[in-house]
Design an enzyme around this catalytic site. Structure first.
Site, PDB file in Angstrom:
ATOM      1  N   CYS A   1      -1.978   3.576   2.258  1.00  0.00           N
ATOM      2  CA  CYS A   1      -0.638   3.510   2.849  1.00  0.00           C
ATOM      3  C   CYS A   1      -0.453   4.596   3.894  1.00  0.00           C
ATOM      4  O   CYS A   1       0.340   4.443   4.809  1.00  0.00           O
ATOM      5  CB  CYS A   1       0.414   3.621   1.755  1.00  0.00           C
TER       6      CYS A   1
ATOM      7  N   GLU B   1       8.064   2.705  -2.287  1.00  0.00           N
ATOM      8  CA  GLU B   1       6.952   3.354  -1.569  1.00  0.00           C
ATOM      9  C   GLU B   1       6.226   2.248  -0.836  1.00  0.00           C
ATOM     10  O   GLU B   1       5.507   1.454  -1.448  1.00  0.00           O
ATOM     11  CB  GLU B   1       5.995   4.036  -2.561  1.00  0.00           C
TER      12      GLU B   1
ATOM     13  N   LYS C   1       3.798  -3.369 -14.183  1.00  0.00           N
ATOM     14  CA  LYS C   1       3.204  -4.635 -13.732  1.00  0.00           C
ATOM     15  C   LYS C   1       2.052  -4.324 -12.798  1.00  0.00           C
ATOM     16  O   LYS C   1       2.223  -3.736 -11.737  1.00  0.00           O
ATOM     17  CB  LYS C   1       4.227  -5.500 -12.994  1.00  0.00           C
TER      18      LYS C   1
ATOM     19  N   GLU D   1       0.974  -2.853  10.138  1.00  0.00           N
ATOM     20  CA  GLU D   1       0.074  -2.197   9.190  1.00  0.00           C
ATOM     21  C   GLU D   1      -1.091  -3.148   8.928  1.00  0.00           C
ATOM     22  O   GLU D   1      -0.896  -4.282   8.497  1.00  0.00           O
ATOM     23  CB  GLU D   1       0.813  -1.914   7.877  1.00  0.00           C
TER      24      GLU D   1
HETATM   25  P1  NAD Z   1       2.284  -6.428  -2.349  1.00  0.00           P
HETATM   26  O1  NAD Z   1       3.602  -6.057  -1.816  1.00  0.00           O
HETATM   27  O2  NAD Z   1       1.721  -7.757  -1.990  1.00  0.00           O
HETATM   28  O3  NAD Z   1       2.279  -6.373  -3.946  1.00  0.00           O
HETATM   29  C1  NAD Z   1       2.714  -5.238  -4.659  1.00  0.00           C
HETATM   30  C2  NAD Z   1       3.141  -5.654  -6.054  1.00  0.00           C
HETATM   31  O4  NAD Z   1       4.343  -6.403  -5.973  1.00  0.00           O
HETATM   32  C3  NAD Z   1       2.133  -6.547  -6.780  1.00  0.00           C
HETATM   33  O5  NAD Z   1       2.039  -6.124  -8.129  1.00  0.00           O
HETATM   34  C4  NAD Z   1       2.767  -7.911  -6.683  1.00  0.00           C
HETATM   35  O6  NAD Z   1       2.399  -8.797  -7.712  1.00  0.00           O
HETATM   36  C5  NAD Z   1       4.233  -7.553  -6.806  1.00  0.00           C
HETATM   37  N1  NAD Z   1       5.148  -8.606  -6.334  1.00  0.00           N
HETATM   38  C6  NAD Z   1       4.904  -9.602  -5.462  1.00  0.00           C
HETATM   39  N2  NAD Z   1       6.009 -10.369  -5.308  1.00  0.00           N
HETATM   40  C7  NAD Z   1       6.971  -9.836  -6.101  1.00  0.00           C
HETATM   41  C8  NAD Z   1       8.325 -10.166  -6.374  1.00  0.00           C
HETATM   42  N3  NAD Z   1       8.924 -11.210  -5.802  1.00  0.00           N
HETATM   43  N4  NAD Z   1       9.019  -9.384  -7.235  1.00  0.00           N
HETATM   44  C9  NAD Z   1       8.440  -8.310  -7.813  1.00  0.00           C
HETATM   45  N5  NAD Z   1       7.153  -7.963  -7.613  1.00  0.00           N
HETATM   46  C10 NAD Z   1       6.421  -8.713  -6.751  1.00  0.00           C
HETATM   47  O7  NAD Z   1       1.309  -5.256  -1.894  1.00  0.00           O
HETATM   48  P2  NAD Z   1      -0.281  -5.202  -1.921  1.00  0.00           P
HETATM   49  O8  NAD Z   1      -0.815  -6.107  -0.853  1.00  0.00           O
HETATM   50  O9  NAD Z   1      -0.775  -5.364  -3.310  1.00  0.00           O
HETATM   51  O10 NAD Z   1      -0.510  -3.656  -1.500  1.00  0.00           O
HETATM   52  C11 NAD Z   1      -0.535  -3.233  -0.192  1.00  0.00           C
HETATM   53  C12 NAD Z   1       0.777  -2.640   0.256  1.00  0.00           C
HETATM   54  O11 NAD Z   1       1.162  -1.536  -0.577  1.00  0.00           O
HETATM   55  C13 NAD Z   1       0.647  -2.055   1.646  1.00  0.00           C
HETATM   56  O12 NAD Z   1       1.752  -2.409   2.443  1.00  0.00           O
HETATM   57  C14 NAD Z   1       0.608  -0.558   1.409  1.00  0.00           C
HETATM   58  O13 NAD Z   1       0.995   0.221   2.483  1.00  0.00           O
HETATM   59  C15 NAD Z   1       1.502  -0.417   0.243  1.00  0.00           C
HETATM   60  N6  NAD Z   1       1.239   0.865  -0.432  1.00  0.00           N
HETATM   61  C16 NAD Z   1       2.158   1.880  -0.325  1.00  0.00           C
HETATM   62  C17 NAD Z   1       1.906   3.121  -0.919  1.00  0.00           C
HETATM   63  C18 NAD Z   1       2.916   4.245  -0.850  1.00  0.00           C
HETATM   64  O14 NAD Z   1       2.898   5.096  -1.725  1.00  0.00           O
HETATM   65  N7  NAD Z   1       3.785   4.295   0.118  1.00  0.00           N
HETATM   66  C19 NAD Z   1       0.738   3.324  -1.620  1.00  0.00           C
HETATM   67  C20 NAD Z   1      -0.177   2.284  -1.696  1.00  0.00           C
HETATM   68  C21 NAD Z   1       0.100   1.055  -1.097  1.00  0.00           C
END
Ligand code: NAD
Length: 491
Positions: A284, A250, A175, A383
């Site tokens: 991240c 992650e 997704k 963050e």
């Molecule tokens: P987000 O949590 O808003 O979205 C991530 C994904 O989850 C999207 O595809 C979104 O559509 C999906 N999602 C949203 N609601 C959901 C639900 N109820 N059920 C299942 N899926 C759902 O994150 P973002 O704003 O797109 O990205 C930023 C975040 O990602 C930051 O917190 C960052 O630190 C983290 N991140 C972590 C790493 C790592 O490897 N640790 C790497 C990159 C980003």
């Protein structure tokens, strides 16, 4: 205008109700592409296709070596497409083209690494404590994997999930993020050329509700690999109460970079600049709490301010740009609010704290350095996912470690010092999944990646990732010439 389609069962298709959403170029604020908004019906079709591919047809009959060959071919095709994939990612997410092109090329190495590992996944023979029994274990694929990624490094974060998942014989439904779905929709076109049996790799685009929720709670999903924010992770874990799928998380971070008086000064400044302003801080592992020892603190702040003010901000596709925009208006609004609140709480604004002049279209924000007396200041706690460095002063090593560990997160940490004994002491004492010493933000397909605490659980990359996508089967074989004895006859 690019009108993309879903990729289900090796077919490109519209969503079941024809719904679509626009995606915006953060450098201009203009719509440049549209993607299908997958419904519960689409998610169900994708998961069922993945389930069929897992148990029927060619995929389960392939040898591990043959799966590895398919991954090698994917790696080659990603290499060929890297320039294009990088530019699409830049247009959709605002990340620098220099970075996205290089990262897309490096993503191919992740597929190569897992191509090589595919036929090295093996079990054990057990010296069992009973006569006439031969007992061995195999590592089996967990099943249908839901791979959910955020917008900030989609190509890369997909590779760290589907590389090991496919190497181990699973099937996947990816997704993409609604904020920047185009890179993965382009990637689906690359996947289509590989020759995977239908249903092995599927891609849906859409919103958390209904698409993400339907995928993570689907009864035929056996494993969820999620990268994103902490609040979303809580929803994902709650969703898996329905299918009891194990989850790899992650998540975010508030990673500390510790700069000691004896550090190589330029190296430490480079580490802090890379850790905070690389990818506009939308990483991240951003080292967004910079802890500096008193002896070098003032000189260090002067130099990071000088470097921050020299960063060339602008069009992320231009070769001489060093920092592009933030990915969304909402990100920009949130960062402005937290910086203002932090200044109200007593933080010193050394530089930045506003949008750059002359860049009114798009979501640009100046590299910002805040001096913070302690961690009661909000910018040191949350963050921000933007180019905001919070600098804290410390006197002793114990004090630095205590500040570093005073966080809900534990993803990365940086240590800058020339003292090898201190390196071992501090690296051992910091609670984080990754520690970089006299360097920062380095990654590799070979090195496990993941966090402690609210930064997540499980590991991506390296051999560890294979364990996340396999489960153990134990086989007991009676080797005796006698048939199995009557259980009601005591010998
Ligand atoms: P987000 O949590 O808003 O979205 C991530 C994904 O989850 C999207 O595809 C979104 O559509 C999906 N999602 C949203 N609601 C959901 C639900 N109820 N059920 C299942 N899926 C759902 O994150 P973002 O704003 O797109 O990205 C930023 C975040 O990602 C930051 O917190 C960052 O630190 C983290 N991140 C972590 C790493 C790592 O490897 N640790 C790497 C990159 C980003």
């Amino acid at each position: 205008m690019n009108d993309y389609q879903l990729y289900i069962d090796s077919e490109f298709c519209e969503s079941s109700d024809g719904g679509r959403f626009d995606t915006v170029n953060p450098a201009t604020g203009e719509v440049w592409a549209s993607a299908p908004a997958a419904t519960e019906v689409d998610v169900d079709r994708a998961v069922r296709a993945a389930r069929r591919a897992l148990v029927e047809g060619e995929w389960p009959t392939l040898t591990a070596t043959q799966r590895g060959r398919l991954l090698s071919r994917l790696a080659d095709l990603v290499t060929d497409a890297a320039h294009h994939l990088g530019e699409v990612e830049t247009t959709d997410s605002g990340k620098l083209a220099a970075e996205t092109r290089a990262q897309s090329a490096y993503v191919a190495d992740y597929y190569r690494y897992y191509a090589g590992l595919a036929d090295k996944i093996q079990g054990d023979t057990l010296p069992i404590d009973k006569p006439n029994l031969h007992v061995f274990t195999t590592r089996e694929p967990v099943g249908v994997v839901a791979a959910i990624v955020p917008w900030n490094a989609e190509m890369f974060l997909t590779a760290t999930k589907i590389g090991p998942a496919l190497a181990a014989g699973n099937t996947v439904v990816i997704k993409a993020s609604e904020e920047a779905p185009a890179p993965l929709l382009e990637f689906a076109r690359v996947v289509d050329q590989v020759g995977f049996p239908p249903g092995v790799v599927n891609l849906v685009t859409g919103f958390g509700e209904p698409c993400g929720r339907a995928l993570t709670s689907h009864p035929m999903v056996d494993k969820v690999a999620f990268t994103g924010g902490v609040d979303t992770a809580r929803h994902v874990v709650a969703n898996t109460a329905h299918n009891l799928a194990p989850v790899t998380l992650e998540l975010g971070g508030k990673s500390p970079i510790l700069v000691f008086d004896d550090a190589d000064f330029d190296g430490a400044v480079n580490g802090a600049v890379a850790g905070n302003f690389g990818a506009s801080g939308q990483s991240c592992v951003a080292g967004s709490r910079v802890l500096v020892q008193s002896g070098v603190h003032d000189r260090f702040v002067d130099e990071v301010v000088r470097r921050a003010e020299a960063i060339r901000i602008g069009d992320p596709l231009a070769d001489d740009t060093q920092m592009g925009p933030l990915a969304t208006q909402a990100q920009l609004d949130r960062i402005e609010a937290v910086v203002a609140e932090s200044i109200d709480q007593g933080a010193t604004l050394h530089t930045g704290g506003c949008r750059p002049e002359g860049l009114d279209a798009g979501w640009y924000y100046r590299p910002t350095v805040l001096g913070c007396a302690d961690q009661d200041v909000r910018s040191t706690r949350v963050e921000l996912f933007g180019p905001v460095m919070s600098v804290l002063r410390f006197d002793t090593e114990d004090e630095a470690v205590a500040i570093a560990n005073d966080t809900e997160f534990g993803l990365g940490a940086g240590i800058f010092t020339r003292d090898v004994s201190r390196v071992h002491r501090v690296a051992g004492a910091i609670r984080s999944g990754i520690v970089w010493v006299n360097t920062y933000r380095a990654i590799s397909p070979i090195a496990p990646f993941g966090g402690f605490g609210n930064s997540g659980s499980g590991r991506e990359a390296g051999v560890d990732a294979i364990h996340e996508f396999t489960t153990t089967k134990t086989v007991w074989i009676n080797t005796s010439t006698e048939p199995m004895s009557n259980p009601f006859t005591i010998r």
